[in-house]
Design an enzyme around this catalytic site. Structure first.
Site, PDB file in Angstrom:
ATOM      1  N   HIS A  60      38.655  10.164  -1.105  1.00 48.18           N
ATOM      2  CA  HIS A  60      39.313  10.985  -2.113  1.00 48.18           C
ATOM      3  C   HIS A  60      40.248  10.187  -3.012  1.00 48.18           C
ATOM      4  CE1 HIS A  60      37.396  14.343  -0.208  1.00 48.18           C
ATOM      5  NE2 HIS A  60      37.856  13.921   0.958  1.00 48.18           N
TER       6      HIS A  60
ATOM      7  N   ARG B 296      48.975  17.181 -15.759  1.00 54.23           N
ATOM      8  CA  ARG B 296      49.695  15.943 -16.101  1.00 54.23           C
ATOM      9  C   ARG B 296      48.740  15.026 -16.857  1.00 54.23           C
ATOM     10  NH1 ARG B 296      47.727  15.297 -10.738  1.00 54.23           N
ATOM     11  NH2 ARG B 296      46.153  13.653 -10.761  1.00 54.23           N
TER      12      ARG B 296
END
Ligand code: MV4
Length: 677
Positions: A235, A292
């Protein structure tokens, strides 16, 4: 527009934000922890304020303190970068309350996307596609089982509160359902204190494709196309690219419009990323939204020619988006590789230490307004310089290497070339691993999915290759060259034996046998004749040997073969960089291994006349092979006498300050575990 902002971050992203501010004439305030007083981002900004201890919670996560510093320095806005406070709803609110612009989305949008299950419900309403599944409140096991049967196997059981791959279990058929459900519920309550699960159709070979979106406060929202981030390890993204290989115009528009719908559904403002999981057939489903600017934003900048930090600043200052959807276009192909201080041979464990030597390919630094890629098509975003340290406190990323090409093949070729010129000494890096990855058949042919690294273990983690004649010959060239230079310096000294005979001909012969070690193996090279016209013999190969230096680059001619590379020398350690490989060779200097020729233990003698300047052991000291025992000074140079093997020092025959004659015995040494009782 603002005239001063505070950057609440560190490393490459703090530098990258500051670079755009500088171009726009905006003053920057850096913040730094105790560990970062000399960091590049501090030097890069116009001002800097110390905010606390090295641990992030004592510095980069101290929201109130950072806001106080922004006010004290007269900053009008705060850029949070990524990580740290960037997706912290309370921080966004506190900025607003303090009269500071938060260069990011409204707190309400962070909140809406913060809860993964609530976000999915919102997306469902906004007609953003979701993975076929069951996301309901009713957790009756029989109901969940019926849902799984309805969806069709394989299904994925996911902890609702999970993320980052935790609390997930694939169920291949109805038979395994009960056991898998119990196990996911156990893991979910243990990890998240919440055993709620959801059931989804399991995508067997998914791709991670994300869409960059941008919204302003005037109701405009556009997408800046996609990034393919399928190449991940546990991940963590490893390589990112834009556009996504195989993407069609229709699907790009469908994904872009879905992402814009997702952003609009939460009243988004600023830069955001909508993550999708995509099937090999192109069908795609919403996963989550990152509120973000992301690590991999440079690939989008490279293909659109837009500076996303500039867009963020304009939006936060209340301006409208610089371009409309119709004005945005994709040009060429971009790849990003994340260069990490980590050891691929040790499960990618972070590697801390000092970047003692750092050479990078020719590149532009950060984004250049109006010139997306620079002349070489290579961009480096780095927060560290040679001499800086990678500490255990923060993410061990060294730099992002971003390349652009007219098409994917050109970008790939440039990436391979750029990685080959990325030389680091001082810590382990993933550079060689990245090199194998970009050259792998699977990546080259864009056979992408999130399992690419797992599936290609054999090519990506090959057994250690033996050291080639190219690397050895480069090390020999560097060694010979150093010897010549040393002699030149010493030529002024009439008494120096170096002016009469080099270290090469200590035996008075023209054939030198050089011993190196590499890892655990011993290597032997024979160099015959003169230094510039010689024959090099190594591993059953003999070739004429000549070399030339061209600044840092050494060219070696081995008969009809020509090779080149760089060698970074630290004492008797030769770091050879050639053909994209970094080989570390330890030269076994006969001067500092004087005792070894004596065979097993016995006497350790002075290799030349000189003075003893340090004695590190005493009679009875138990030492391991290579332990420095005594240091001599001769011909203005220091020579260390090291233990030839594991053993015990039985006698020390000279003290500090004493003069010794050539060949004099310095120490007596007993090999093996014979320490006195
Ligand atoms: C999936 C999936 C296959 N099918 N969902 C992993 C982390 C989490 N955020 C979503 N993840 C996945 N969800 C279904 N229905 C495969 C993954 C997955 C993955 C997704 C994106 C990027 C990398 C991944 C690596 C392993 C598994």
């Amino acid at each position: 527009m603002f005239n001063k902002i505070l950057i609440a971050n560190r490393g490459e992203i703090a530098c990258r934000v500051a670079a755009t501010c500088r171009r726009l004439g905006i003053r920057t305030v850096a913040v730094y922890s105790d560990a970062d007083a000399d960091a590049r981002h501090v030097a890069f900004c116009d001002e800097a304020v110390h905010i606390g201890g090295p641990a992030a919670r004592d510095s980069y996560l101290r929201a109130d303190h950072i806001i106080e510093m922004a006010r004290a320095t007269g900053a009008q806005a705060i850029h949070p970068g990524y990580g740290f406070l960037s997706e912290n709803e309370a921080f966004a609110e506190a900025c607003a309350a303090a009269g500071l612009a938060f260069i990011g989305p409204p707190a309400s949008a962070i909140h809406a996307m913060g809860s993964k299950s609530a976000a999915k419900q919102l997306m469902e309403k906004a007609a953003v596609p979701l993975v076929p599944g069951y996301h309901g409140e009713d957790q009756d096991p029989a109901l969940l089982r019926r849902e799984a049967d309805r969806i069709g196997y394989p299904v994925l059981l996911k902890a609702s509160a999970g993320g980052g791959g935790k609390g997930m279990r694939v169920v291949e058929s109805g038979d395994g359902f009960e056991a898998a459900l119990a196990s996911v519920k156990r893991e979910a309550s243990a990890s998240f204190g919440d055993d709620k699960v959801l059931v989804e159709k399991y995508l067997t070979r998914p791709r991670h494709i994300e869409i960059q979106v941008f919204a302003d406060t005037h109701g405009n929202c556009v997408y800046l196309f996609e990034r393919d981030c399928s190449v991940q390890r546990r991940h963590q993204k490893v390589l990112e690219e834009a556009p996504a290989p195989g993407m069609t115009e229709d699907r790009r528009r469908a994904m872009g419009e879905a992402a814009v719908a997702a952003a609009k559904a939460v009243g988004y403002v600023g830069a955001g990323t909508v993550e999708f999981i995509a099937n090999q057939d192109g069908s795609f489903y919403f996963m989550e939204m990152n509120t973000r600017l992301q690590v991999e934003h440079p690939v989008t900048e490279m293909i659109t020619g837009q500076d996303l930090v500039e867009w963020q600043l304009r939006v936060a200052a209340g301006e409208a988006l610089p371009l409309t959807q119709d004005q945005l276009q994709i040009s060429g192909h971009a790849l990003e590789a994340r260069i990490y201080a980590e050891n691929p041979d040790k499960q990618f464990l972070p590697s801390t230490g000092t970047l003692r030597f750092l050479r990078t390919p020719p590149a532009v630094q950060f984004m250049r307004g109006g010139d997306a890629h620079g002349p070489a098509g290579v961009r480096i975003d780095a927060g560290v310089r040679e001499g800086d340290t990678i500490s255990p406190f923060y993410d061990p990323m060294i730099a992002k290497l971003i390349v652009w090409g007219r098409d994917r093949d050109e970008a790939l070729a440039r990436m391979a070339q750029a990685l080959a010129s990325y030389h680091v000494v001082g810590l382990s890096t993933n550079v060689a691993f990245l090199q194998r990855l970009v050259k792998s058949e699977a990546f080259r042919t864009a056979d992408l999915d999130t399992g690419l690294i797992e599936r290609n273990q054999a090519v990506l983690f090959p057994p250690q290759k033996s050291v080639g004649i190219e690397s050895i010959s480069l090390a020999v060239a560097a060694l010979v060259e150093r010897d010549i230079r040393t002699r030149h310096i010493d030529a002024a000294d009439r008494n120096s034996p170096w002016t009469h005979a080099g270290a090469w001909r200590l035996n008075g012969r023209d054939t030198r046998t050089l011993h190196f070690t590499c890892g655990g193996s011993k290597l032997e090279v024979v160099l015959k004749d003169d230094t510039r016209r010689s024959t090099l013999i190594y591993a059953d190969q003999a070739a004429p040997f000549a070399y030339t230096f061209n600044a840092d680059d050494i060219r070696v001619d081995l008969g009809t073969r020509r090779t080149h590379g760089q060698v970074h020398v630290e004492g008797d350690t030769f770091h050879v960089f050639t053909a994209g490989r970094h080989t570390v060779l330890e030269w076994q200097d006969p001067l500092s291994h004087a005792g070894e020729s004596e065979g097993e233990g016995g006497k350790l003698t002075a290799p030349m006349p000189g003075k003893v300047i340090a004695v590190m052991v005493e009679p009875g000291s138990t030492v391991t092979r290579g332990t420095p025992l005594l240091v001599m000074e001769a011909m203005k140079m220091e020579h260390t006498i090291s233990a030839p093997a594991d053993g015990v020092v039985s006698e020390v025959l000279y003290g500090v300050g004493e003069q010794v004659a050539e060949g004099a015995q310095l120490l007596a040494f007993a090999v093996g575990d014979t320490a006195p009782a």
